[in-house]
Design an enzyme around this catalytic site. Structure first.
Site, PDB file in Angstrom:
ATOM      1  CG  HIS A 429      28.151  46.664  27.883  1.00 55.60           C
ATOM      2  ND1 HIS A 429      27.028  47.262  28.419  1.00 55.60           N
ATOM      3  CD2 HIS A 429      29.145  46.862  28.756  1.00 55.60           C
ATOM      4  CE1 HIS A 429      27.353  47.822  29.566  1.00 55.60           C
ATOM      5  NE2 HIS A 429      28.638  47.600  29.799  1.00 55.60           N
ATOM      6  CB  CYS A 804      36.722  33.097  33.486  1.00 58.08           C
ATOM      7  SG  CYS A 804      37.913  33.974  32.478  1.00 58.08           S
TER       8      CYS A 804
HETATM    9  C1  PEP Z   1      36.415  36.795  27.802  1.00 57.22           C
HETATM   10  O1  PEP Z   1      36.914  37.444  26.902  1.00 57.22           O
HETATM   11  O2  PEP Z   1      36.031  35.615  27.686  1.00 57.22           O
HETATM   12  C2  PEP Z   1      36.246  37.402  29.137  1.00 57.22           C
HETATM   13  C3  PEP Z   1      35.786  36.683  30.140  1.00 57.22           C
HETATM   14  O3  PEP Z   1      36.524  38.720  29.255  1.00 57.22           O
HETATM   15  P1  PEP Z   1      35.537  39.904  28.821  1.00 57.22           P
HETATM   16  O4  PEP Z   1      34.218  39.307  28.514  1.00 57.22           O
HETATM   17  O5  PEP Z   1      35.532  40.852  29.941  1.00 57.22           O
HETATM   18  O6  PEP Z   1      36.234  40.432  27.615  1.00 57.22           O
END
Ligand code: PEP
Ligand code: MG
Length: 857
Positions: A429, A804
């Site tokens: 996080h 992403c």
């Molecule tokens: C991922 O899992 O790569 C993503 C972009 O989503 P998050 O980091 O919010 O889980």
């Protein structure tokens, strides 16, 4: 021509002339550079280069034809030897000056220039020779004020230690200097040091033997160093010093007697005292810049008024200076724009976006961790988000220090200048949010122990308390004691110019991950071509929204849930309108709600009590509900599309907010085709179910508003199964975006929040080549990406593909995605410039390899 030595040797040496066969790969950068200076007709003293092979042979015990070598120089000529490896950053033994000094030279120089001059030269030589060639104890030969007595003591000391007099034969002295430098290069620590800087195991060392020129003389004599840019900013500016009767670089660095080069109010200058030499130096500098196509630092001497250029090397510079120099040189027509782009490392560019610890300052390292978000910050230690907010309210910068952060810390993180966590990995996080906010962050800081109750931070050596000042360097992962000087970010004109050039070339799109209007503004400022991931849950952590969100979570019935969602709807709608307006018609990809619900609940008893107050429910009921929501493996539990299917009202509300915002935005003159992305999909049926409801919401909004509405639906590929089943999933969507954070977690079966605990051990011991949360695992996770891309595109030709996850901003992943034919990468706003440059460099390299690259002008 190379002169093969006779009798004993196999080794060769080559006089550096304009046409001599000197190459970087055989003789090293310094020999090559000196040859270029000779070709430019710069006044370089006679120099002989020894090749890598020659130096290797010397290290192996072969003997050079010293008579042949010495015959290249006038009798009695003093000599210097300097290292010349393939890359100046790989280091090498230090220069050795005044070889040839002996009793006879001492007498001769005393006669010509006076005894003190001769004694200073001889003493210096004996000291360096004793330490670096004879390897005698440095304490016995430490620098002393030159005097005849000191010289005699040094000569006696040498003889006492080695039971033989100081060598008088210049041939013998030179042979020993060459041998010791050759051997020093082969030593284990020198080898490890240069390998750490990227040198291959077999890297060779060349040596250059040069006639010593100047420094001492009856007329104007001395030594100096000149460069033509400020190494920190890159602005054109003459810096350097000149020391009368000095020798070597040491003579001018830290020498209070050294004079300025350009006229200066603070003291005498070379420009005033030797204007001709100064003008010649400026001319030489300009020639070097134009012909060597680099900003060079020139080491020079004056010998009775005659100027010599001994050496020149690329000015060591900050990333900021590197950008300015590259752009200015391209603008001056010295290099092409393509070359300017290739000269800057994308990661170096990243440094310009943030404050940096001033490299000139002192670093007292308290702890080291993972460099999770770049940039530096100074602030007072705080241990809680509320303390961070209070500190920000008082206008006092603070560093939030936590065991780890959770979504409820988001406001504390906004208030802090930097974050350090004891635990976590590159996609935990704190790291993800830190990068998103451009907030320096260090996670998994080993050597730190937080005692939150006592409000103390224990390091190996210190106990720090709330309010104590620390500096964090998120670029290196170091926590530093006290307030260290910082350099400000450098988003100046050269920076924008360079990136404009990058955009003209690159052939893969760059979007930003932006969750809030503030993020979107930064993304737009860095010219992102849209938003590739808007994590909508981050919109629910604002104070007024969190309570409504919690009401929604605590709703017992679908009707109660819908009522709470009804209150969240206008908030979401206004967020989206703002995002669409900021992005002005550029694509915005909105991910539907993803995290497990319990992340929105307080984790302390006090927090639960306050929640009970706010919801007007008994504490026992609130506690029970929170316990019900707890999961053993929340990241593999009720989250993402699973929540969307079992509590469909949440996605219904979000879809409606997106559609109503799109219609409103179009009405205000910023039409947009929103992209809606479903997280954590693992089966086609999930997509069918969600799509049916979203289509129904779209139809309802169209009718209610009487407006046209278009949207694109996509799936976030975050589970291995979604990657494998991409063909059937693609039939229902127009895009797939790879969430490589979760996909890495699930492919390895490795918790992204806990991996930091052992990742450094794993990487240090070669179990994994890199942290896969940091550098995309091209072999495993990458194979899933390729499988999904191929299967998805086979079933739908116009399928848009993107990445992403946090990897989206790293040059290696961009290379991977470009090669796999992806349409764009999406990364944190602060990595957008890095991605733009990296993408352009990939295009240049690829097209150069095919010889199809037109120059940019
Ligand atoms: C991922 O899992 O790569 C993503 C972009 O989503 P998050 O980091 O919010 O889980
Ligand atoms: Mg994810």
């Amino acid at each position: 021509m190379p002169m093969k030595s006779t009798n004993l040797t196999l080794v060769d040496y080559t006089e550096i002339t304009g046409s001599a066969p000197i190459a970087l790969r055989t003789h090293g950068w310094r020999a090559k550079c000196l040859q270029r200076l000779v070709r430019l007709d710069l006044p370089v003293p006679r120099t002989i280069a020894l090749s890598f092979d020659a130096v290797r042979a010397i290290a192996a015990g072969q003997v050079l034809n010293m008579n042949g070598l010495m015959s290249k120089f006038d009798a009695g000529q003093l000599l210097s030897v300097r290292p010349s490896s393939e890359n100046p950053d790989w280091g090498g033994p230090g220069a050795l000056l005044n070889i040839g000094m002996n009793d006879e030279r001492h007498a001769a120089i005393s006669e010509r220039l006076g005894e003190p001059v001769a004694t200073a030269l001889y003493l210096r030589f004996v000291q360096t020779y004793a330490q670096h060639v004879a390897r005698l104890d440095p304490d016995l030969f430490e620098a002393r004020e030159p005097s005849l007595a000191a010289l005699h003591a040094a000569l006696r000391g040498y003889e006492a230690e080695l039971e033989e007099p100081f060598p008088q034969d210049p041939k013998h002295q030179l042979a020993e200097v060459l041998r010791s430098m050759a051997r020093a290069w082969e030593g284990t620590s020198a080898r490890l040091l240069r390998q750490a800087k990227g040198a291959p195991a077999e890297a060779g060392l060349g040596l250059v033997v040069q006639a010593m020129a100047g420094g001492f003389g009856t007329g104007a004599s001395g030594a100096g160093v000149i460069q033509f840019i400020d190494p920190v900013t890159g602005v054109s500016q003459i810096t350097g010093r000149y020391a009368v009767h000095g020798q070597g670089r040491d003579a001018v660095s830290d020498n209070p007697q050294a004079m300025y080069l350009r006229r200066d109010r603070r003291g005498p200058s070379l420009e005033e005292q030797h204007p001709d030499a100064f003008t010649q130096l400026l001319r030489h500098g300009a020639i070097c810049r134009e012909k060597l196509r680099e900003e060079m630092q020139i080491e020079f001497t004056l010998e009775n008024g005659h100027l010599w250029v001994l050496d020149a090397l690329k000015v060591q510079r900050s990333s900021r200076a590197a950008v300015r120099v590259a752009v200015t040189m391209a603008e001056d027509g010295i290099i092409t724009r393509k070359e300017a782009l290739m000269r800057i490392t994308p990661r170096g560019l990243g440094e310009l976006l943030h404050r940096q610890v001033d490299p000139r300052g002192k670093r007292d390292v308290l702890a080291r961790g993972l460099a999770a978000s770049p940039g530096a910050a100074v602030g007072q230690i705080v241990f809680s988000s509320s303390a961070a907010q209070a500190s920000a309210a008082r206008g006092e910068p603070c560093i939030l220090v936590r065991r780890e952060t959770a979504p409820e810390d988001i406001r504390g993180m906004h208030a802090a200048s930097g974050v350090v966590t004891e635990r976590g990995g590159m996609t935990s996080h704190a790291a993800v949010i830190g990068r998103g906010l451009g907030l320096p962050c260090i996670v998994s800081a080993s050597g730190l122990r937080i005692d939150a109750r006592a409000r103390e931070l224990h390091t190996g050596r210190h106990v720090l308390r709330e309010g104590d000042l620390i500096t964090i360097d998120g670029t290196t992962g170091e926590v530093l004691m006290g307030a260290v000087d910082l350099l400000e970010p450098a988003l100046d004109a050269p920076f924008s110019t360079l990136l404009d050039w990058a955009d003209e070339l690159r052939d893969i799109g760059v979007r930003a991950n932006a969750d809030t209007p503030a993020d979107a503004r930064i993304a737009r400022g860095f010219l992102a071509e849209g938003i590739g991931l808007c994590r909508t849950e981050h919109m629910f952590f604002e104070d007024d929204r969190l309570t409504v969100m919690r009401e929604m979570i605590f709703a017992d019935t679908s009707k109660d849930r819908a009522a709470a969602l009804e209150r969240l709807l206008p908030m979401q709608r206004s967020d989206f309108i703002e995002l669409f307006e900021i992005m002005q018609g550029l694509p915005v990809c909105i991910r539907l709600f993803d995290p497990p619900l319990h992340e929105f609940l307080p984790h302390t008893r006090e927090g639960l009590r306050q929640l009970a107050d706010a919801l007007d429910k008994p504490l026992s009921e609130v506690t029970r509900r929170a316990e019900e929501l707890a999961e053993f493996n929340p990241m593999l539990g009720m989250r993402g599309v699973r929540l969307g299917i079992t509590m469909p009202e949440i996605y219904d509300m979000q879809a409606r907010a997106i559609f109503e915002a799109a219609i409103e935005s179009a009405r205000r003159g910023a039409p947009v085709v929103p992209e809606i992305m479903i997280p954590l999909v693992s089966a086609m049926r999930e997509v069918e179910l969600v799509k049916a409801r979203i289509d129904a919401v779209a139809a309802a909004v169209r009718i209610e508003k009487g407006a046209a509405l278009d949207y694109r639906l996509g799936v976030m590929v975050e589970t291995p199964r979604a990657a494998l089943r991409a063909a059937e999933i693609a039939q229902h969507v127009t895009f797939l975006s790879f969430g490589t954070n979760d996909l890495t977690q699930m492919t390895y079966g490795l918790s992204r929040d806990d991996a930091g605990r052992f990742m450094s051990y794993y990487v240090q011991h070669g179990v994994f080549p890199e942290d896969p949360f940091h550098v995309l695992d091209a072999e495993g996770v990458g194979e899933l990406l390729l499988i999904a891309a191929e299967r998805g595109r086979r079933s739908r030709k116009d399928l848009t593909l993107s990445i992403c996850g946090e990897h989206g901003g790293s040059p290696e992943s961009i290379a991977f995605c470009r090669a796999a034919g992806f349409d764009y990468v999406s990364c944190s706003p602060f990595r957008v410039p890095v991605a733009r440059l990296a993408a352009a460099q990939l295009t240049i390299s690829a097209r150069d390899a095919q010889n199809t690259m037109p120059d940019l002008r």
